[in-house]
Scaffold this active site. Structure first.
Site, PDB file in Angstrom:
ATOM      1  N   CYS A  43       0.827  -1.214   0.000  1.00 18.66           N
ATOM      2  CA  CYS A  43       0.000   0.000   0.000  1.00 18.66           C
ATOM      3  C   CYS A  43       0.861   1.264   0.000  1.00 18.66           C
ATOM      4  CB  CYS A  43      -0.911  -0.015   1.232  1.00 18.66           C
ATOM      5  SG  CYS A  43      -2.029   1.393   1.282  1.00 18.66           S
ATOM      6  N   CYS A  92       0.767   4.690   6.937  1.00 19.39           N
ATOM      7  CA  CYS A  92       0.173   4.543   8.273  1.00 19.39           C
ATOM      8  C   CYS A  92       1.157   3.780   9.177  1.00 19.39           C
ATOM      9  CB  CYS A  92      -1.148   3.788   8.165  1.00 19.39           C
ATOM     10  SG  CYS A  92      -2.219   4.427   6.859  1.00 19.39           S
ATOM     11  N   CYS A 110     -16.487  -9.021   5.901  1.00 14.83           N
ATOM     12  CA  CYS A 110     -15.825  -7.753   5.604  1.00 14.83           C
ATOM     13  C   CYS A 110     -14.593  -7.972   4.730  1.00 14.83           C
ATOM     14  CB  CYS A 110     -15.446  -7.085   6.925  1.00 14.83           C
ATOM     15  SG  CYS A 110     -14.688  -5.500   6.705  1.00 14.83           S
ATOM     16  N   CYS A 113     -19.503  -5.972   4.116  1.00 11.41           N
ATOM     17  CA  CYS A 113     -18.801  -4.747   4.511  1.00 11.41           C
ATOM     18  C   CYS A 113     -17.528  -4.690   3.676  1.00 11.41           C
ATOM     19  CB  CYS A 113     -18.489  -4.881   6.002  1.00 11.41           C
ATOM     20  SG  CYS A 113     -17.331  -3.694   6.630  1.00 11.41           S
ATOM     21  N   ARG A 142     -17.354  -2.361  18.335  1.00 11.32           N
ATOM     22  CA  ARG A 142     -16.683  -3.641  18.094  1.00 11.32           C
ATOM     23  C   ARG A 142     -15.317  -3.703  18.770  1.00 11.32           C
ATOM     24  NH1 ARG A 142     -16.474  -3.820  12.629  1.00 11.32           N
ATOM     25  NH2 ARG A 142     -18.642  -4.460  12.726  1.00 11.32           N
ATOM     26  N   CYS A 195       0.661   0.100  10.274  1.00  8.88           N
ATOM     27  CA  CYS A 195       0.143  -0.904   9.335  1.00  8.88           C
ATOM     28  C   CYS A 195       1.199  -1.802   8.699  1.00  8.88           C
ATOM     29  CB  CYS A 195      -0.668  -0.221   8.237  1.00  8.88           C
ATOM     30  SG  CYS A 195      -1.526  -1.459   7.222  1.00  8.88           S
ATOM     31  N   CYS A 223     -19.017   2.354   9.147  1.00  8.37           N
ATOM     32  CA  CYS A 223     -18.272   1.637  10.178  1.00  8.37           C
ATOM     33  C   CYS A 223     -17.002   2.458  10.373  1.00  8.37           C
ATOM     34  CB  CYS A 223     -17.958   0.233   9.688  1.00  8.37           C
ATOM     35  SG  CYS A 223     -16.833  -0.666  10.762  1.00  8.37           S
TER      36      CYS A 223
HETATM   37  N1  SAM Z   1      -6.590   0.482   3.353  1.00 12.23           N
HETATM   38  C1  SAM Z   1      -7.848   0.705   3.906  1.00 12.23           C
HETATM   39  C2  SAM Z   1      -7.875   1.826   4.924  1.00 12.23           C
HETATM   40  O1  SAM Z   1      -6.839   2.170   5.449  1.00 12.23           O
HETATM   41  O2  SAM Z   1      -8.962   2.343   5.171  1.00 12.23           O
HETATM   42  C3  SAM Z   1      -8.484  -0.525   4.496  1.00 12.23           C
HETATM   43  C4  SAM Z   1      -7.672  -1.507   5.290  1.00 12.23           C
HETATM   44  S1  SAM Z   1      -6.935  -0.907   6.778  1.00 12.23           S
HETATM   45  C5  SAM Z   1      -5.901  -2.243   7.194  1.00 12.23           C
HETATM   46  C6  SAM Z   1      -8.256  -0.870   7.941  1.00 12.23           C
HETATM   47  C7  SAM Z   1      -7.963  -0.444   9.339  1.00 12.23           C
HETATM   48  O3  SAM Z   1      -7.258  -1.458  10.030  1.00 12.23           O
HETATM   49  C8  SAM Z   1      -7.108   0.775   9.563  1.00 12.23           C
HETATM   50  O4  SAM Z   1      -7.811   1.983   9.410  1.00 12.23           O
HETATM   51  C9  SAM Z   1      -6.691   0.609  11.007  1.00 12.23           C
HETATM   52  O5  SAM Z   1      -7.609   1.236  11.863  1.00 12.23           O
HETATM   53  C10 SAM Z   1      -6.721  -0.906  11.200  1.00 12.23           C
HETATM   54  N2  SAM Z   1      -5.369  -1.442  11.432  1.00 12.23           N
HETATM   55  C11 SAM Z   1      -4.399  -1.604  10.511  1.00 12.23           C
HETATM   56  N3  SAM Z   1      -3.281  -2.083  11.057  1.00 12.23           N
HETATM   57  C12 SAM Z   1      -3.538  -2.233  12.380  1.00 12.23           C
HETATM   58  C13 SAM Z   1      -2.771  -2.686  13.490  1.00 12.23           C
HETATM   59  N4  SAM Z   1      -1.495  -3.057  13.340  1.00 12.23           N
HETATM   60  N5  SAM Z   1      -3.345  -2.728  14.701  1.00 12.23           N
HETATM   61  C14 SAM Z   1      -4.636  -2.342  14.857  1.00 12.23           C
HETATM   62  N6  SAM Z   1      -5.408  -1.897  13.843  1.00 12.23           N
HETATM   63  C15 SAM Z   1      -4.868  -1.844  12.622  1.00 12.23           C
HETATM   64  C1  DTB Z   2     -10.949  -2.357  11.690  1.00  9.69           C
HETATM   65  O1  DTB Z   2     -11.206  -1.332  12.336  1.00  9.69           O
HETATM   66  N1  DTB Z   2     -10.150  -3.341  12.103  1.00  9.69           N
HETATM   67  C2  DTB Z   2     -10.010  -4.350  11.089  1.00  9.69           C
HETATM   68  C3  DTB Z   2     -11.032  -3.885  10.015  1.00  9.69           C
HETATM   69  N2  DTB Z   2     -11.438  -2.605  10.500  1.00  9.69           N
HETATM   70  C4  DTB Z   2     -10.696  -3.862   8.615  1.00  9.69           C
HETATM   71  C5  DTB Z   2      -8.607  -4.489  10.580  1.00  9.69           C
HETATM   72  C6  DTB Z   2      -7.628  -4.808  11.667  1.00  9.69           C
HETATM   73  C7  DTB Z   2      -6.315  -5.045  10.998  1.00  9.69           C
HETATM   74  C8  DTB Z   2      -5.250  -5.451  11.948  1.00  9.69           C
HETATM   75  C9  DTB Z   2      -3.955  -5.624  11.288  1.00  9.69           C
HETATM   76  C10 DTB Z   2      -3.907  -6.706  10.256  1.00  9.69           C
HETATM   77  O2  DTB Z   2      -4.378  -7.840  10.527  1.00  9.69           O
HETATM   78  O3  DTB Z   2      -3.340  -6.489   9.183  1.00  9.69           O
HETATM   79 FE1  SF4 Z   3      -2.744   1.171   3.445  1.00  7.95          FE
HETATM   80 FE2  SF4 Z   3      -2.602  -0.007   5.797  1.00  7.95          FE
HETATM   81 FE3  SF4 Z   3      -2.922   2.608   5.693  1.00  7.95          FE
HETATM   82 FE4  SF4 Z   3      -4.957   0.960   4.910  1.00  7.95          FE
HETATM   83  S1  SF4 Z   3      -4.103   1.185   6.961  1.00  7.95           S
HETATM   84  S2  SF4 Z   3      -4.211   2.798   3.870  1.00  7.95           S
HETATM   85  S3  SF4 Z   3      -3.754  -0.717   4.049  1.00  7.95           S
HETATM   86  S4  SF4 Z   3      -1.125   1.468   4.965  1.00  7.95           S
END
Ligand code: SAM
Ligand code: DTB
Ligand code: SF4
Length: 353
Positions: A62, A66, A106, A139, A271, A69, A199
């Site tokens: 990506c 973030c 989802c 979702c 949640r 992430c 959500c």
């Molecule tokens: N790329 C899209 C976005 O950022 O909206 C969708 C996928 S993203 C992985 C969805 C959410 O997962 C993020 O907004 C964040 O709140 C959560 N998330 C990602 N990595 C995480 C982590 N290491 N621990 C907890 N939550 C995480």
């Molecule tokens: C949300 O708030 N938590 C979920 C879902 N929306 C998409 C994602 C959590 C991702 C945790 C890190 C991972 O497994 O990559």
């Molecule tokens: Fe990309 Fe992860 Fe950020 Fe979603 S949370 S925009 S997958 S870097």
């Protein structure tokens, strides 16, 4: 001064001040949990937990940075990047999720935003319709979308769109530099306009101060109507990300965040999202007491581990909880009562606001 009677009424409001939200957050935990549960039970059955299953339909690589992430291309986390899954593979996973008791499916994609007018987006729309036809609530979380994309998703059968504010506006730029808070708000607006449910939640344990958790809650409750679903994630610390060595959050701050969310967004389903593998059964039980009524099931979230169905079944049996029965997707029916701050004088709990 907090008016506990007014808070316990479960009235939907959009005008709590930061100071009021902080005073709720800081209540003695006994009062906080009691209040959250009282409000929660006005809108939800106390023993039913919504089970949602996540599937990463496009993984890694990506463009966004973030800091939490594992899927960001800016960090080396060992996540294997994978292109968009086929419709068939998605449907197979959805059938399995349904068989395991999930009522909501989802799909997440590691996109900054879905490529415009692309074959990939068309494929996502096709998968959405196929999963919806299985009788599951669909979702999606695909990054930023504009109105055109949002309407196409709604048309294909998406019930809810997940897009998190993640933290307070003030702390946001410490966590992400490749987009701004307003980008997130704009996507949420497009999602609403298209008629999908929202959500939207955030992450705790990213080194933020208490005021940032309060600031996130303030932003979420100012969204009108409130997001129907509010995921509260505990940071999953992934090696290679800038937050890999972040200090452990006191778990009672997660509990307080959930309880406060339930009180100030009473009709919203909160949640208990990422981070459950690091939590004891007792800590998770406290989150349910605080009003959380939804979890992600299965042994994987998007890329990181989750407790898995066996562990959850055992936990539910110990706590006397059951999955929310799955059924045809419902449109939101709740009445949104908008009001200005109503201050009553009876049974006020003294707290400095
Ligand atoms: N790329 C899209 C976005 O950022 O909206 C969708 C996928 S993203 C992985 C969805 C959410 O997962 C993020 O907004 C964040 O709140 C959560 N998330 C990602 N990595 C995480 C982590 N290491 N621990 C907890 N939550 C995480
Ligand atoms: C949300 O708030 N938590 C979920 C879902 N929306 C998409 C994602 C959590 C991702 C945790 C890190 C991972 O497994 O990559
Ligand atoms: Fe990309 Fe992860 Fe950020 Fe979603 S949370 S925009 S997958 S870097």
């Amino acid at each position: 001064m907090l008016n506990l009677d007014q808070l316990a009424s479960g009235e939907v409001r959009y005008d709590y001040t930061r100071a009021e939200i902080q005073a709720i957050y800081d209540l003695p935990i006994t009062r906080l949990i009691f209040l959250a549960q009282s409000v929660h039970q006005k809108y939800f059955a106390p023993d039913e937990i919504q089970m949602s299953t996540l599937l990463s339909i496009k993984t890694g690589g990506c463009k966004e940075n973030c800091a939490y992430c594992p899927q960001s291309a800016h960090y080396s986390t060992g996540v294997d990047a994978q292109g968009l899954l086929s419709v068939e593979a998605i449907v197979t996973a959805a059938k399995e999720a349904k068989a395991n008791g999930s009522s909501r499916f989802c799909m997440g994609a590691a996109w900054r935003s879905p490529p415009k007018k692309s074959q990939q987006f068309a494929q996502v729309l096709e998968a959405v319709t196929a999963v919806r036809n299985l009788g599951l609530e669909v979702c999606t979380t695909l990054g930023m979308v504009d109105e055109e994309q949002a309407f196409a998703l709604k048309e294909a059968g998406v019930h809810a769109y997940n897009h998190n504010l993640d933290t307070s506006p003030e702390y946001y730029e410490d966590i992400i530099q490749t987009r701004v808070y307003q980008d997130r708000l704009d996507t949420l607006k497009a999602v609403r306009k298209a008629g999908m449910t929202v959500c939207c939640g955030g992450i705790v344990g990213m080194g933020e101060a208490k005021i940032d958790r309060i600031g996130l809650l303030e932003q979420l409750h100012q969204l009108a109507p409130h997001p129907e679903s509010v995921p509260i994630n505990l940071l999953v610390k992934v090696e290679g990300t800038p937050l890999q060595d972040e200090e452990e959050l006191d778990i009672f701050d997660m509990v307080r965040t959930i309880a406060t969310a339930c009180i100030i967004m009473p009709a919203s389903r909160v949640r208990l999202s990422a981070g459950r593998t690091k939590m004891s059964d007792e800590a998770q039980a406290m989150c349910f007491l605080a009003g959380a009524s939804s979890i992600f099931t299965g042994d994987k979230l998007l890329t990181t581990p989750n407790p898995g169905d066996d562990a959850d079944q055992k936990l539910f049996a110990r706590l006397g909880l059951k999955p929310l029965p799955s059924g045809p997707p419902k449109e939101p029916e709740r009445e949104v009562v908008r009001s200005s701050s109503t201050k009553q004088n009876n049974s006020a709990y003294e707290a400095t606001v």
